[in-house]
Design a protein around this motif. Structure first.
Motif, PDB file in Angstrom:
ATOM      1  N   SER A  27       0.853  -1.190   0.000  1.00 17.35           N
ATOM      2  CA  SER A  27       0.000   0.000   0.000  1.00 17.35           C
ATOM      3  C   SER A  27       0.884   1.234   0.000  1.00 17.35           C
ATOM      4  O   SER A  27       1.895   1.284   0.701  1.00 17.35           O
ATOM      5  N   PRO A  29       0.769   5.154   0.827  1.00 22.33           N
ATOM      6  CA  PRO A  29      -0.018   6.252   1.408  1.00 22.33           C
ATOM      7  C   PRO A  29       0.120   7.573   0.655  1.00 22.33           C
ATOM      8  O   PRO A  29      -0.800   8.387   0.674  1.00 22.33           O
ATOM      9  N   GLY A  32      -2.124   6.801  -2.459  1.00 23.00           N
ATOM     10  CA  GLY A  32      -3.387   6.178  -2.099  1.00 23.00           C
ATOM     11  C   GLY A  32      -3.792   5.010  -2.971  1.00 23.00           C
ATOM     12  O   GLY A  32      -4.944   4.881  -3.360  1.00 23.00           O
ATOM     13  N   TYR A  33      -2.857   4.134  -3.290  1.00 18.33           N
ATOM     14  CA  TYR A  33      -3.157   2.932  -4.073  1.00 18.33           C
ATOM     15  C   TYR A  33      -2.570   1.724  -3.365  1.00 18.33           C
ATOM     16  O   TYR A  33      -1.743   1.847  -2.460  1.00 18.33           O
ATOM     17  N   ALA A 156      -6.691   2.792  -3.009  1.00 15.31           N
ATOM     18  CA  ALA A 156      -6.840   2.288  -1.644  1.00 15.31           C
ATOM     19  C   ALA A 156      -7.761   3.166  -0.809  1.00 15.31           C
ATOM     20  O   ALA A 156      -8.264   2.745   0.205  1.00 15.31           O
ATOM     21  N   THR A 157      -7.954   4.391  -1.247  1.00 13.74           N
ATOM     22  CA  THR A 157      -8.793   5.327  -0.505  1.00 13.74           C
ATOM     23  C   THR A 157      -9.714   6.035  -1.480  1.00 13.74           C
ATOM     24  O   THR A 157      -9.535   5.946  -2.688  1.00 13.74           O
ATOM     25  N   GLY A 158     -10.664   6.768  -0.947  1.00  9.94           N
ATOM     26  CA  GLY A 158     -11.579   7.527  -1.791  1.00  9.94           C
ATOM     27  C   GLY A 158     -10.883   8.709  -2.435  1.00  9.94           C
ATOM     28  O   GLY A 158      -9.755   9.064  -2.083  1.00  9.94           O
ATOM     29  N   CYS A 159     -11.545   9.343  -3.369  1.00 13.34           N
ATOM     30  CA  CYS A 159     -10.962  10.482  -4.076  1.00 13.34           C
ATOM     31  C   CYS A 159     -11.270  11.802  -3.389  1.00 13.34           C
ATOM     32  O   CYS A 159     -11.301  12.846  -4.030  1.00 13.34           O
ATOM     33  N   ARG A 161      -9.403  13.260  -1.156  1.00 13.03           N
ATOM     34  CA  ARG A 161      -8.208  13.959  -0.697  1.00 13.03           C
ATOM     35  C   ARG A 161      -7.112  13.826  -1.738  1.00 13.03           C
ATOM     36  O   ARG A 161      -7.057  12.868  -2.498  1.00 13.03           O
TER      37      ARG A 161
END
Length: 172
Positions: A27, A29, A32-33, A156-159, A161
Protein backbone atom coordinates in the motif's frame (compact mmCIF):
# COMPACT_ATOMS: atom_id res chain seq x y z
CA UNK A 1 -4.00 -43.14 -9.04
CA UNK A 2 -4.65 -41.69 -5.59
CA UNK A 3 -0.98 -40.70 -5.24
CA UNK A 4 -1.05 -39.01 -8.64
CA UNK A 5 -4.10 -36.95 -7.64
CA UNK A 6 -2.43 -35.93 -4.38
CA UNK A 7 0.71 -34.88 -6.27
CA UNK A 8 -1.33 -32.83 -8.74
CA UNK A 9 -3.20 -31.16 -5.86
CA UNK A 10 0.06 -30.37 -4.05
CA UNK A 11 1.62 -28.87 -7.18
CA UNK A 12 -1.49 -26.77 -7.81
CA UNK A 13 -1.42 -25.30 -4.33
CA UNK A 14 2.27 -24.42 -4.65
CA UNK A 15 1.65 -22.45 -7.86
CA UNK A 16 2.21 -18.70 -7.27
CA UNK A 17 -1.13 -17.86 -8.85
CA UNK A 18 -3.06 -20.22 -6.57
CA UNK A 19 -1.21 -19.86 -3.28
CA UNK A 20 -3.51 -17.13 -1.97
CA UNK A 21 -2.14 -17.19 1.58
CA UNK A 22 1.39 -16.38 0.40
CA UNK A 23 0.46 -13.13 -1.34
CA UNK A 24 1.17 -9.86 0.46
CA UNK A 25 -0.19 -6.38 -0.13
CA UNK A 26 1.79 -3.25 -0.88
CA UNK A 27 0.00 0.00 0.00
CA UNK A 28 1.24 3.45 -0.87
CA UNK A 29 -0.02 6.25 1.41
CA UNK A 30 1.41 9.05 -0.74
CA UNK A 31 -0.69 8.25 -3.81
CA UNK A 32 -3.39 6.18 -2.10
CA UNK A 33 -3.16 2.93 -4.07
CA UNK A 34 -2.41 -0.70 -3.29
CA UNK A 35 -1.47 -3.87 -5.16
CA UNK A 36 -0.88 -7.53 -4.40
CA UNK A 37 2.69 -8.83 -4.34
CA UNK A 38 3.10 -12.45 -5.45
CA UNK A 39 4.73 -15.08 -3.27
CA UNK A 40 8.48 -15.38 -3.72
CA UNK A 41 9.02 -11.63 -4.21
CA UNK A 42 11.00 -9.72 -1.58
CA UNK A 43 11.11 -5.97 -1.08
CA UNK A 44 14.41 -4.63 -2.42
CA UNK A 45 13.97 -0.89 -2.14
CA UNK A 46 11.36 1.74 -1.41
CA UNK A 47 11.66 4.99 -3.31
CA UNK A 48 13.06 7.87 -1.24
CA UNK A 49 10.30 10.13 -2.55
CA UNK A 50 7.49 7.78 -1.44
CA UNK A 51 6.34 6.90 -4.97
CA UNK A 52 6.61 3.12 -4.68
CA UNK A 53 8.79 0.08 -4.24
CA UNK A 54 10.79 -2.54 -6.12
CA UNK A 55 10.58 -6.26 -5.39
CA UNK A 56 12.82 -9.05 -6.68
CA UNK A 57 11.94 -12.73 -7.05
CA UNK A 58 13.81 -15.03 -4.72
CA UNK A 59 15.49 -16.70 -7.71
CA UNK A 60 16.75 -13.28 -8.90
CA UNK A 61 15.24 -13.68 -12.36
CA UNK A 62 12.17 -11.45 -12.06
CA UNK A 63 11.56 -7.90 -10.88
CA UNK A 64 8.38 -6.08 -9.90
CA UNK A 65 8.04 -2.31 -9.52
CA UNK A 66 4.89 -0.78 -8.06
CA UNK A 67 4.73 3.00 -8.14
CA UNK A 68 2.60 6.11 -8.31
CA UNK A 69 3.21 9.11 -10.52
CA UNK A 70 1.79 12.50 -11.32
CA UNK A 71 0.39 12.46 -14.85
CA UNK A 72 1.76 15.22 -17.08
CA UNK A 73 -1.12 17.41 -18.13
CA UNK A 74 -3.52 15.26 -16.10
CA UNK A 75 -4.44 13.12 -19.15
CA UNK A 76 -3.92 9.47 -18.22
CA UNK A 77 -4.36 7.86 -21.66
CA UNK A 78 -1.81 10.13 -23.34
CA UNK A 79 0.69 9.57 -20.54
CA UNK A 80 0.22 5.79 -20.78
CA UNK A 81 0.88 5.89 -24.54
CA UNK A 82 4.10 7.82 -23.87
CA UNK A 83 5.20 5.01 -21.53
CA UNK A 84 4.56 2.45 -24.27
CA UNK A 85 6.59 4.53 -26.73
CA UNK A 86 9.47 4.87 -24.22
CA UNK A 87 9.59 1.11 -23.72
CA UNK A 88 9.64 0.58 -27.49
CA UNK A 89 12.54 3.03 -27.69
CA UNK A 90 14.32 0.96 -24.99
CA UNK A 91 14.16 -2.10 -27.23
CA UNK A 92 10.98 -3.80 -26.01
CA UNK A 93 8.84 -5.31 -28.77
CA UNK A 94 5.32 -4.43 -27.60
CA UNK A 95 2.91 -7.14 -28.73
CA UNK A 96 -0.20 -6.07 -26.80
CA UNK A 97 -1.49 -2.71 -25.65
CA UNK A 98 -4.87 -1.44 -24.52
CA UNK A 99 -5.28 2.12 -23.29
CA UNK A 100 -8.47 3.68 -21.92
CA UNK A 101 -9.14 6.82 -19.91
CA UNK A 102 -9.14 4.80 -16.68
CA UNK A 103 -6.58 2.04 -17.18
CA UNK A 104 -3.86 0.79 -19.49
CA UNK A 105 -2.07 -2.52 -20.01
CA UNK A 106 0.72 -3.51 -22.32
CA UNK A 107 3.19 -6.32 -22.72
CA UNK A 108 6.10 -7.30 -24.86
CA UNK A 109 9.46 -8.99 -24.94
CA UNK A 110 13.14 -8.25 -25.35
CA UNK A 111 15.69 -11.05 -25.77
CA UNK A 112 14.87 -13.62 -23.06
CA UNK A 113 12.60 -11.37 -20.96
CA UNK A 114 8.89 -10.56 -20.93
CA UNK A 115 7.43 -7.28 -19.72
CA UNK A 116 3.91 -6.62 -18.44
CA UNK A 117 2.77 -3.16 -17.36
CA UNK A 118 -0.59 -2.17 -15.87
CA UNK A 119 -1.64 1.34 -14.90
CA UNK A 120 -4.75 2.89 -13.43
CA UNK A 121 -5.83 6.52 -13.21
CA UNK A 122 -6.04 7.82 -9.66
CA UNK A 123 -7.45 11.02 -8.21
CA UNK A 124 -6.15 14.49 -8.87
CA UNK A 125 -4.22 13.72 -12.07
CA UNK A 126 -2.18 10.85 -10.68
CA UNK A 127 -1.71 7.22 -11.70
CA UNK A 128 -0.47 3.96 -10.21
CA UNK A 129 1.45 1.30 -12.15
CA UNK A 130 3.00 -2.06 -11.72
CA UNK A 131 5.78 -3.20 -14.01
CA UNK A 132 6.70 -6.90 -14.01
CA UNK A 133 9.74 -8.24 -15.88
CA UNK A 134 10.27 -11.99 -15.91
CA UNK A 135 12.05 -14.65 -18.00
CA UNK A 136 10.31 -15.89 -21.12
CA UNK A 137 10.67 -19.50 -19.94
CA UNK A 138 8.34 -18.65 -17.00
CA UNK A 139 5.55 -17.29 -19.21
CA UNK A 140 2.94 -19.89 -18.24
CA UNK A 141 3.78 -19.60 -14.56
CA UNK A 142 3.21 -15.84 -14.60
CA UNK A 143 -0.11 -15.84 -16.49
CA UNK A 144 -2.13 -16.36 -13.30
CA UNK A 145 0.13 -14.03 -11.34
CA UNK A 146 -0.50 -11.19 -13.78
CA UNK A 147 -4.25 -11.78 -13.76
CA UNK A 148 -4.36 -11.50 -10.00
CA UNK A 149 -2.11 -8.44 -9.94
CA UNK A 150 -4.25 -6.65 -12.54
CA UNK A 151 -7.33 -7.19 -10.36
CA UNK A 152 -5.46 -6.09 -7.24
CA UNK A 153 -4.08 -2.74 -8.44
CA UNK A 154 -6.60 -0.26 -7.11
CA UNK A 155 -7.27 2.97 -5.36
CA UNK A 156 -6.84 2.29 -1.64
CA UNK A 157 -8.79 5.33 -0.51
CA UNK A 158 -11.58 7.53 -1.79
CA UNK A 159 -10.96 10.48 -4.08
CA UNK A 160 -11.81 13.02 -1.39
CA UNK A 161 -8.21 13.96 -0.70
CA UNK A 162 -5.08 14.77 -2.66
CA UNK A 163 -2.07 12.45 -2.47
CA UNK A 164 0.32 13.14 0.37
CA UNK A 165 3.55 14.98 -0.30
CA UNK A 166 6.69 12.93 -0.82
CA UNK A 167 8.96 12.90 2.23
CA UNK A 168 10.95 16.12 2.10
CA UNK A 169 9.48 17.13 -1.27
CA UNK A 170 7.83 20.32 -2.41
CA UNK A 171 4.00 20.27 -2.71
CA UNK A 172 2.56 18.53 -5.80
Amino acid sequence: MRHALLLIAALSVSSPALAADDWTRYSNPRFGYSAAVPPGFTLQQEADNGDGATFRADDGRSELSIYGTTVEGGEFAGEARKRIDRDRARGWTITYDKVTEGWASYSGSRTADVLYVRGIALCDGNAAYFRLRYPRDALKRFDGVIGRMVKSLRLATGCDRAPQKAPGAAPN
